[in-house]
Design an enzyme around this catalytic site. Sequence first.
Site, PDB file in Angstrom:
ATOM      1  N   LYS A 180      45.932  26.188   3.924  1.00  0.00           N
ATOM      2  CA  LYS A 180      46.605  25.195   3.083  1.00  0.00           C
ATOM      3  C   LYS A 180      46.430  23.825   3.731  1.00  0.00           C
ATOM      4  CE  LYS A 180      50.460  23.132   2.809  1.00  0.00           C
ATOM      5  NZ  LYS A 180      50.029  21.795   2.378  1.00  0.00           N
ATOM      6  N   GLY A 210      48.213  21.715  -1.816  1.00  0.00           N
ATOM      7  CA  GLY A 210      49.534  21.458  -2.383  1.00  0.00           C
ATOM      8  C   GLY A 210      50.466  20.982  -1.287  1.00  0.00           C
ATOM      9  N   GLU A 213      55.901  23.061  -0.946  1.00  0.00           N
ATOM     10  CA  GLU A 213      56.321  24.177  -1.790  1.00  0.00           C
ATOM     11  C   GLU A 213      55.380  25.385  -1.597  1.00  0.00           C
ATOM     12  OE1 GLU A 213      56.504  23.352  -6.017  1.00  0.00           O
ATOM     13  OE2 GLU A 213      56.621  25.499  -6.478  1.00  0.00           O
ATOM     14  N   GLU A 253      50.594  23.800  16.909  1.00  0.00           N
ATOM     15  CA  GLU A 253      49.891  22.671  17.546  1.00  0.00           C
ATOM     16  C   GLU A 253      50.564  21.419  17.011  1.00  0.00           C
ATOM     17  OE1 GLU A 253      47.362  23.098  19.582  1.00  0.00           O
ATOM     18  OE2 GLU A 253      46.261  24.894  19.009  1.00  0.00           O
ATOM     19  N   CYS A 289      46.286  13.771  17.831  1.00  0.00           N
ATOM     20  CA  CYS A 289      47.457  14.335  18.507  1.00  0.00           C
ATOM     21  C   CYS A 289      47.448  14.007  19.991  1.00  0.00           C
ATOM     22  CB  CYS A 289      47.511  15.841  18.284  1.00  0.00           C
ATOM     23  SG  CYS A 289      45.962  16.645  18.692  1.00  0.00           S
ATOM     24  N   GLU A 397      56.520   9.732  18.550  1.00  0.00           N
ATOM     25  CA  GLU A 397      55.093   9.699  18.222  1.00  0.00           C
ATOM     26  C   GLU A 397      54.852   8.683  17.100  1.00  0.00           C
ATOM     27  OE1 GLU A 397      53.319  13.075  16.166  1.00  0.00           O
ATOM     28  OE2 GLU A 397      51.625  12.994  17.545  1.00  0.00           O
TER      29      GLU A 397
HETATM   30  P1  NAD Z   1      53.293  17.557   8.723  1.00  0.00           P
HETATM   31  O1  NAD Z   1      54.064  18.440   9.624  1.00  0.00           O
HETATM   32  O2  NAD Z   1      54.008  16.577   7.900  1.00  0.00           O
HETATM   33  O3  NAD Z   1      52.428  18.432   7.706  1.00  0.00           O
HETATM   34  C1  NAD Z   1      51.530  19.424   8.178  1.00  0.00           C
HETATM   35  C2  NAD Z   1      51.300  20.465   7.098  1.00  0.00           C
HETATM   36  O4  NAD Z   1      52.503  21.225   6.915  1.00  0.00           O
HETATM   37  C3  NAD Z   1      50.959  19.910   5.716  1.00  0.00           C
HETATM   38  O5  NAD Z   1      49.927  20.705   5.174  1.00  0.00           O
HETATM   39  C4  NAD Z   1      52.254  20.063   4.939  1.00  0.00           C
HETATM   40  O6  NAD Z   1      52.086  20.186   3.553  1.00  0.00           O
HETATM   41  C5  NAD Z   1      52.773  21.358   5.532  1.00  0.00           C
HETATM   42  N1  NAD Z   1      54.210  21.582   5.391  1.00  0.00           N
HETATM   43  C6  NAD Z   1      55.202  20.669   5.367  1.00  0.00           C
HETATM   44  N2  NAD Z   1      56.400  21.290   5.294  1.00  0.00           N
HETATM   45  C7  NAD Z   1      56.156  22.618   5.282  1.00  0.00           C
HETATM   46  C8  NAD Z   1      56.982  23.775   5.246  1.00  0.00           C
HETATM   47  N3  NAD Z   1      58.303  23.673   5.205  1.00  0.00           N
HETATM   48  N4  NAD Z   1      56.395  24.995   5.273  1.00  0.00           N
HETATM   49  C9  NAD Z   1      55.051  25.121   5.338  1.00  0.00           C
HETATM   50  N5  NAD Z   1      54.213  24.052   5.364  1.00  0.00           N
HETATM   51  C10 NAD Z   1      54.762  22.819   5.344  1.00  0.00           C
HETATM   52  O7  NAD Z   1      52.197  16.873   9.674  1.00  0.00           O
HETATM   53  P2  NAD Z   1      51.149  15.750   9.262  1.00  0.00           P
HETATM   54  O8  NAD Z   1      51.916  14.475   9.073  1.00  0.00           O
HETATM   55  O9  NAD Z   1      50.268  16.252   8.198  1.00  0.00           O
HETATM   56  O10 NAD Z   1      50.236  15.656  10.572  1.00  0.00           O
HETATM   57  C11 NAD Z   1      50.516  14.815  11.641  1.00  0.00           C
HETATM   58  C12 NAD Z   1      51.130  15.596  12.770  1.00  0.00           C
HETATM   59  O11 NAD Z   1      50.220  16.624  13.197  1.00  0.00           O
HETATM   60  C13 NAD Z   1      51.353  14.741  13.998  1.00  0.00           C
HETATM   61  O12 NAD Z   1      52.603  15.052  14.568  1.00  0.00           O
HETATM   62  C14 NAD Z   1      50.223  15.171  14.937  1.00  0.00           C
HETATM   63  O13 NAD Z   1      50.461  14.962  16.304  1.00  0.00           O
HETATM   64  C15 NAD Z   1      50.100  16.608  14.618  1.00  0.00           C
HETATM   65  N6  NAD Z   1      48.787  17.104  15.047  1.00  0.00           N
HETATM   66  C16 NAD Z   1      48.733  17.954  16.118  1.00  0.00           C
HETATM   67  C17 NAD Z   1      47.502  18.413  16.565  1.00  0.00           C
HETATM   68  C18 NAD Z   1      47.411  19.371  17.729  1.00  0.00           C
HETATM   69  O14 NAD Z   1      46.358  19.999  17.873  1.00  0.00           O
HETATM   70  N7  NAD Z   1      48.444  19.513  18.549  1.00  0.00           N
HETATM   71  C19 NAD Z   1      46.322  18.012  15.930  1.00  0.00           C
HETATM   72  C20 NAD Z   1      46.421  17.148  14.827  1.00  0.00           C
HETATM   73  C21 NAD Z   1      47.662  16.698  14.393  1.00  0.00           C
END
Ligand code: NAD
Length: 490
Positions: A180, A210, A213, A253, A289, A397
């Site tokens: 997803k 998506g 949800e 991650e 990240c 962050e």
């Molecule tokens: P986010 O947590 O807002 O969203 C990540 C994903 O989770 C999206 O696909 C979103 O639709 C989904 N999501 C949101 N709520 C959910 C739920 N309740 N259940 C299931 N899925 C859900 O993160 P973002 O803003 O897309 O990405 C940025 C973040 O990712 C930053 O904190 C960054 O540091 C981190 N990141 C970490 C790494 C790593 O390898 N450690 C790499 C890249 C990005």
Amino acid sequence: METVSSIREFHNVLNGELVPASFRRKIDSINPANGKVWARVPGSTAEDAENAVAAAKQAFPKWARYSAMERAAFLRQIGDLIAQHGEELAMLETNDCGWVIRETSYGLIPTLTSIWYDAAGAASVASRGETIQLSPTSFGYTLREPLGVVVGILPWNAPLFTFTIKAAYALAAGNAVIIKPSEFASVSSLRYGELLNTILPPGIVNVVSGDREVGEALVSHREVNRVTLTGSGNTAKAIVRSTAQAPKPLTFELGGKSPNIVFADANLEKAVEGVTTNGIFTGNAGQICVGGSRILIQRPIFEEMISLMKEKMKEDLRLGDPLDPSTTMGPIANEVQYNKVRNFIEIGIHEGGTILTGGRSGEEALSEKDARFSNGYWVEPTLIQVQRNSLRICQEEIFGPVATVMSFDTEEEALEIANDTSFGLGAGVWTTNLACAQRMIKNLQSGNVWVNTYRRVGPELPFGGVKESGFGRDSILENTQEKTCVIEEG
Ligand code: NAD
């Protein structure tokens, strides 16, 4: 105004077919370089999640029965296919996320192919167990088995990289996969899934785009056997809650606030690049990240480093058309994040930080005026000098081209500041003193430590965080479960 016909449509990849979301819901995909809608992707719901799980569950047993060598052959073919489609995939990633083409095409695509080849090589590891002699007449042994259906939830900053890390090793171990992507950047993943399905049997890799949800419906599903998220801490907490009734292995991650520490004896030329263009001011505007967002410099070289850093940034950083190979930094990937980054710069100023360079956003941040990009989400590479690590801009962050800079006197003080964070993802140490480097490696609370280099990641190296940066690794063994068997003489 864009005409409807110029907007590209993408579909979910379910059981080997390209299908719209149920109820035909769609999400606009915006090109962050100009703020215009350029594509539409499915806005999937719980019903689509159900279909994806059913497809993966049905496809899994056959895939799991292939030998490791047979699965490896599929993965090598995928590596070749990705290389063949490199130009197209790099363009999609650049249009959707703003990550400059010079990095998506010359850096990202070769990395993706090498991950597929590495996963092919690792496939046999997933079928190796141990033998334990228990007594003269009995012995035990362990079997490694695939888990079943693995769900990968992706962030918007690096869709193809995170897709690949999650899918390649899960497939190598014999699992079926559902990906997803983020609602902010799904295009490249949907096309990637389509390409993978030209090689894999149907249902082995499914992609549903998506928002939360469909994400929630997938992770909480009883027939899903592992969830791997790359995203924020808040999403990780939500996933822990929604999987409580159907527990399964989780890999997280998450974010970081990585220190990048320069000692006075360092090779300054290398360090300058390591803390600026390679550390945080990257082609995807610091939305990494492991971005070295807290630069710590030992006091005797502080002034010299700052002026060298400013010079390097002025010389090397060019903000503009992400599809122009000479552009070195793209825009912020979406409007929500753009506002967040700008807000943090304001917070930094209110907290008493001093802007050493940068700070501007919007059209003013572009290296040259260009009307085509005046509505893009541009933020200038920004260095903010701070006196205390307790400020919000040092603790939270930001996820953009913004770094704080602080001086320190001793090694102990550098360590104390570096570890004064709830995160633990990356850390850089710049020194020619081996003993100092080793002490820092031992004492830094971080999943990755780089000495005289930064951001070195690759399939040969395990990658992940400690503390609130997450747990687990997207490795081949995390995609397996162990079964213990005991045999006694009959
Ligand atoms: P986010 O947590 O807002 O969203 C990540 C994903 O989770 C999206 O696909 C979103 O639709 C989904 N999501 C949101 N709520 C959910 C739920 N309740 N259940 C299931 N899925 C859900 O993160 P973002 O803003 O897309 O990405 C940025 C973040 O990712 C930053 O904190 C960054 O540091 C981190 N990141 C970490 C790494 C790593 O390898 N450690 C790499 C890249 C990005």
